[in-house]
Motif scaffolding. Sequence first.
Motif, PDB file in Angstrom:
ATOM      1  N   PRO A   4      18.160  13.844  29.683  1.00 46.70           N
ATOM      2  CA  PRO A   4      18.307  15.277  29.415  1.00 46.70           C
ATOM      3  C   PRO A   4      19.759  15.623  29.097  1.00 46.70           C
ATOM      4  CG  PRO A   4      17.954  14.885  31.762  1.00 46.70           C
ATOM      5  CD  PRO A   4      17.806  13.565  31.075  1.00 46.70           C
ATOM      6  N   THR A   5      19.969  16.261  27.955  1.00 50.79           N
ATOM      7  CA  THR A   5      21.329  16.578  27.501  1.00 50.79           C
ATOM      8  C   THR A   5      21.717  18.027  27.764  1.00 50.79           C
ATOM      9  OG1 THR A   5      20.485  17.026  25.285  1.00 50.79           O
ATOM     10  CG2 THR A   5      21.298  14.793  25.726  1.00 50.79           C
ATOM     11  N   SER A   6      20.820  18.801  28.369  1.00 45.99           N
ATOM     12  CA  SER A   6      21.122  20.187  28.724  1.00 45.99           C
ATOM     13  C   SER A   6      20.474  20.485  30.068  1.00 45.99           C
ATOM     14  CB  SER A   6      20.623  21.149  27.644  1.00 45.99           C
ATOM     15  OG  SER A   6      19.236  20.993  27.451  1.00 45.99           O
ATOM     16  N   PHE A   7      20.759  21.662  30.616  1.00 42.78           N
ATOM     17  CA  PHE A   7      20.263  22.003  31.949  1.00 42.78           C
ATOM     18  C   PHE A   7      18.751  21.817  32.040  1.00 42.78           C
ATOM     19  CE2 PHE A   7      19.150  25.154  35.302  1.00 42.78           C
ATOM     20  CZ  PHE A   7      19.783  24.489  36.346  1.00 42.78           C
ATOM     21  N   ILE A   8      18.006  22.308  31.050  1.00 40.57           N
ATOM     22  CA  ILE A   8      16.574  22.027  30.942  1.00 40.57           C
ATOM     23  C   ILE A   8      16.322  21.522  29.528  1.00 40.57           C
ATOM     24  CG2 ILE A   8      14.234  22.971  30.981  1.00 40.57           C
ATOM     25  CD1 ILE A   8      15.208  25.005  33.030  1.00 40.57           C
ATOM     26  N   HIS A   9      15.820  20.314  29.421  1.00 40.66           N
ATOM     27  CA  HIS A   9      15.609  19.657  28.132  1.00 40.66           C
ATOM     28  C   HIS A   9      14.141  19.249  28.059  1.00 40.66           C
ATOM     29  CE1 HIS A   9      17.145  16.298  25.205  1.00 40.66           C
ATOM     30  NE2 HIS A   9      15.982  16.770  24.830  1.00 40.66           N
ATOM     31  N   VAL A  10      13.403  19.849  27.122  1.00 35.40           N
ATOM     32  CA  VAL A  10      11.986  19.555  26.944  1.00 35.40           C
ATOM     33  C   VAL A  10      11.812  18.870  25.600  1.00 35.40           C
ATOM     34  CG1 VAL A  10       9.659  20.524  26.826  1.00 35.40           C
ATOM     35  CG2 VAL A  10      11.365  21.595  28.300  1.00 35.40           C
ATOM     36  N   SER A  11      11.096  17.749  25.589  1.00 34.30           N
ATOM     37  CA  SER A  11      10.906  16.990  24.354  1.00 34.30           C
ATOM     38  C   SER A  11       9.460  16.507  24.278  1.00 34.30           C
ATOM     39  CB  SER A  11      11.855  15.791  24.333  1.00 34.30           C
ATOM     40  OG  SER A  11      11.666  15.031  23.163  1.00 34.30           O
ATOM     41  N   LYS A  12       8.878  16.652  23.084  1.00 29.44           N
ATOM     42  CA  LYS A  12       7.503  16.195  22.875  1.00 29.44           C
ATOM     43  C   LYS A  12       7.337  15.910  21.391  1.00 29.44           C
ATOM     44  CE  LYS A  12       2.779  17.487  24.035  1.00 29.44           C
ATOM     45  NZ  LYS A  12       1.930  18.526  24.613  1.00 29.44           N
ATOM     46  N   SER A  13       6.679  14.817  21.057  1.00 27.72           N
ATOM     47  CA  SER A  13       6.458  14.511  19.647  1.00 27.72           C
ATOM     48  C   SER A  13       5.016  14.112  19.423  1.00 27.72           C
ATOM     49  CB  SER A  13       7.396  13.375  19.197  1.00 27.72           C
ATOM     50  OG  SER A  13       7.066  12.184  19.887  1.00 27.72           O
ATOM     51  N   GLY A  14       4.608  14.163  18.162  1.00 30.02           N
ATOM     52  CA  GLY A  14       3.288  13.695  17.789  1.00 30.02           C
ATOM     53  C   GLY A  14       2.149  14.621  18.169  1.00 30.02           C
ATOM     54  N   THR A  15       2.426  15.912  18.294  1.00 27.35           N
ATOM     55  CA  THR A  15       1.371  16.837  18.656  1.00 27.35           C
ATOM     56  C   THR A  15       1.612  18.194  18.014  1.00 27.35           C
ATOM     57  OG1 THR A  15       0.197  17.880  20.485  1.00 27.35           O
ATOM     58  CG2 THR A  15       2.552  17.571  20.766  1.00 27.35           C
ATOM     59  N   THR A  16       0.545  18.946  17.843  1.00 22.81           N
ATOM     60  CA  THR A  16       0.682  20.316  17.336  1.00 22.81           C
ATOM     61  C   THR A  16       0.567  21.321  18.482  1.00 22.81           C
ATOM     62  OG1 THR A  16      -1.697  20.401  16.899  1.00 22.81           O
ATOM     63  CG2 THR A  16      -0.256  19.720  15.079  1.00 22.81           C
ATOM     64  N   ASP A  17       0.423  20.827  19.729  1.00 22.54           N
ATOM     65  CA  ASP A  17       0.368  21.706  20.888  1.00 22.54           C
ATOM     66  C   ASP A  17       1.718  22.399  21.081  1.00 22.54           C
ATOM     67  OD1 ASP A  17      -2.216  20.867  21.381  1.00 22.54           O
ATOM     68  OD2 ASP A  17      -1.595  19.296  22.781  1.00 22.54           O
ATOM     69  N   PRO A  18       1.719  23.583  21.697  1.00 25.20           N
ATOM     70  CA  PRO A  18       2.993  24.271  21.946  1.00 25.20           C
ATOM     71  C   PRO A  18       3.884  23.459  22.883  1.00 25.20           C
ATOM     72  CG  PRO A  18       1.109  25.636  22.629  1.00 25.20           C
ATOM     73  CD  PRO A  18       0.575  24.328  22.188  1.00 25.20           C
ATOM     74  N   LEU A  19       5.189  23.541  22.694  1.00 19.37           N
ATOM     75  CA  LEU A  19       6.141  22.855  23.561  1.00 19.37           C
ATOM     76  C   LEU A  19       6.185  23.536  24.927  1.00 19.37           C
ATOM     77  CD1 LEU A  19       8.134  20.522  23.535  1.00 19.37           C
ATOM     78  CD2 LEU A  19       9.882  22.105  22.780  1.00 19.37           C
ATOM     79  N   VAL A  20       6.151  24.859  24.935  1.00 23.42           N
ATOM     80  CA  VAL A  20       6.105  25.636  26.172  1.00 23.42           C
ATOM     81  C   VAL A  20       5.003  26.674  26.018  1.00 23.42           C
ATOM     82  CG1 VAL A  20       7.365  27.205  27.696  1.00 23.42           C
ATOM     83  CG2 VAL A  20       8.576  25.325  26.588  1.00 23.42           C
ATOM     84  N   ASP A  21       4.177  26.819  27.034  1.00 24.23           N
ATOM     85  CA  ASP A  21       3.065  27.753  26.989  1.00 24.23           C
ATOM     86  C   ASP A  21       3.180  28.677  28.197  1.00 24.23           C
ATOM     87  OD1 ASP A  21       0.712  29.007  26.375  1.00 24.23           O
ATOM     88  OD2 ASP A  21      -0.559  27.247  26.616  1.00 24.23           O
ATOM     89  N   ILE A  22       3.374  29.961  27.965  1.00 21.82           N
ATOM     90  CA  ILE A  22       3.485  30.949  29.037  1.00 21.82           C
ATOM     91  C   ILE A  22       2.263  31.847  28.934  1.00 21.82           C
ATOM     92  CG2 ILE A  22       4.848  32.837  29.982  1.00 21.82           C
ATOM     93  CD1 ILE A  22       7.306  31.545  28.623  1.00 21.82           C
ATOM     94  N   GLN A  23       1.489  31.906  30.012  1.00 16.67           N
ATOM     95  CA  GLN A  23       0.250  32.674  29.984  1.00 16.67           C
ATOM     96  C   GLN A  23       0.171  33.603  31.178  1.00 16.67           C
ATOM     97  OE1 GLN A  23      -3.134  30.089  29.809  1.00 16.67           O
ATOM     98  NE2 GLN A  23      -2.539  29.172  27.874  1.00 16.67           N
ATOM     99  N   GLY A  24      -0.369  34.793  30.952  1.00 16.61           N
ATOM    100  CA  GLY A  24      -0.657  35.720  32.044  1.00 16.61           C
ATOM    101  C   GLY A  24      -2.063  35.493  32.550  1.00 16.61           C
ATOM    102  N   THR A  25      -2.352  36.054  33.718  1.00 15.26           N
ATOM    103  CA  THR A  25      -3.670  35.841  34.312  1.00 15.26           C
ATOM    104  C   THR A  25      -4.655  36.950  33.989  1.00 15.26           C
ATOM    105  OG1 THR A  25      -2.936  36.870  36.363  1.00 15.26           O
ATOM    106  CG2 THR A  25      -2.759  34.462  36.203  1.00 15.26           C
ATOM    107  N   ASN A  26      -4.204  38.045  33.365  1.00 15.10           N
ATOM    108  CA  ASN A  26      -5.144  39.082  32.947  1.00 15.10           C
ATOM    109  C   ASN A  26      -4.659  39.734  31.660  1.00 15.10           C
ATOM    110  OD1 ASN A  26      -3.536  41.534  33.605  1.00 15.10           O
ATOM    111  ND2 ASN A  26      -3.744  40.791  35.699  1.00 15.10           N
TER     112      ASN A  26
END
Length: 170
Positions: A74-96
């Motif tokens: 990780p090169t930053s405080f929070i580093h998210v990496s994903k390859s080979g997919t069309t899914d979202p990198l981060v998914d934020i969802q509410g419950t209603n």
Amino acid sequence: AQAFAIKEGTTAASTRLIILTGGNVGIGTTTPWGLLSVEQGSTGPVFVVSDQGTSTPSLIVAGSGNVGIGTAVPTSFIHVSKSGTTDPLVDIQGTNTTDSLSLRVQNAAGSIKLFVVGGADNFVTGTTQGDSGIQVSNGDDFFISEGSTALLTIKSGGNVGIGDTSPEGL
């Protein structure tokens, strides 16, 4: 006071794991300050979660404090990496359906650099909520505004207004 310790050798400096009588567990420390305290004196990772046989961890906490998800370095405080997919990198969802979901990036002075809020029929981005930015709402109408003043409006039916939120023509 300690209830249990695993040591390498006979000195306190060689203690690898300790459980104090109060229940706090220390790995790499003889004075755990939380329920689980992990410390390390080298440059390696503090904590790693990975699938067996993979070289890229699912989650890593580096000695620097950086957290990596899907990356070994990780090169930053929070580093998210994903390859080979069309899914979202981060998914934020509410419950209603009435939840107002937001993402805020803010510096120490309190200046908001990015604000995104979305709902069932509303999406806004700008420097602060209700300030200048881009907004899509009210049946997919599109607005570019400065503060509460609409500079450009594109209605869902295609009518365009400059300085007018209810244009009657193109």
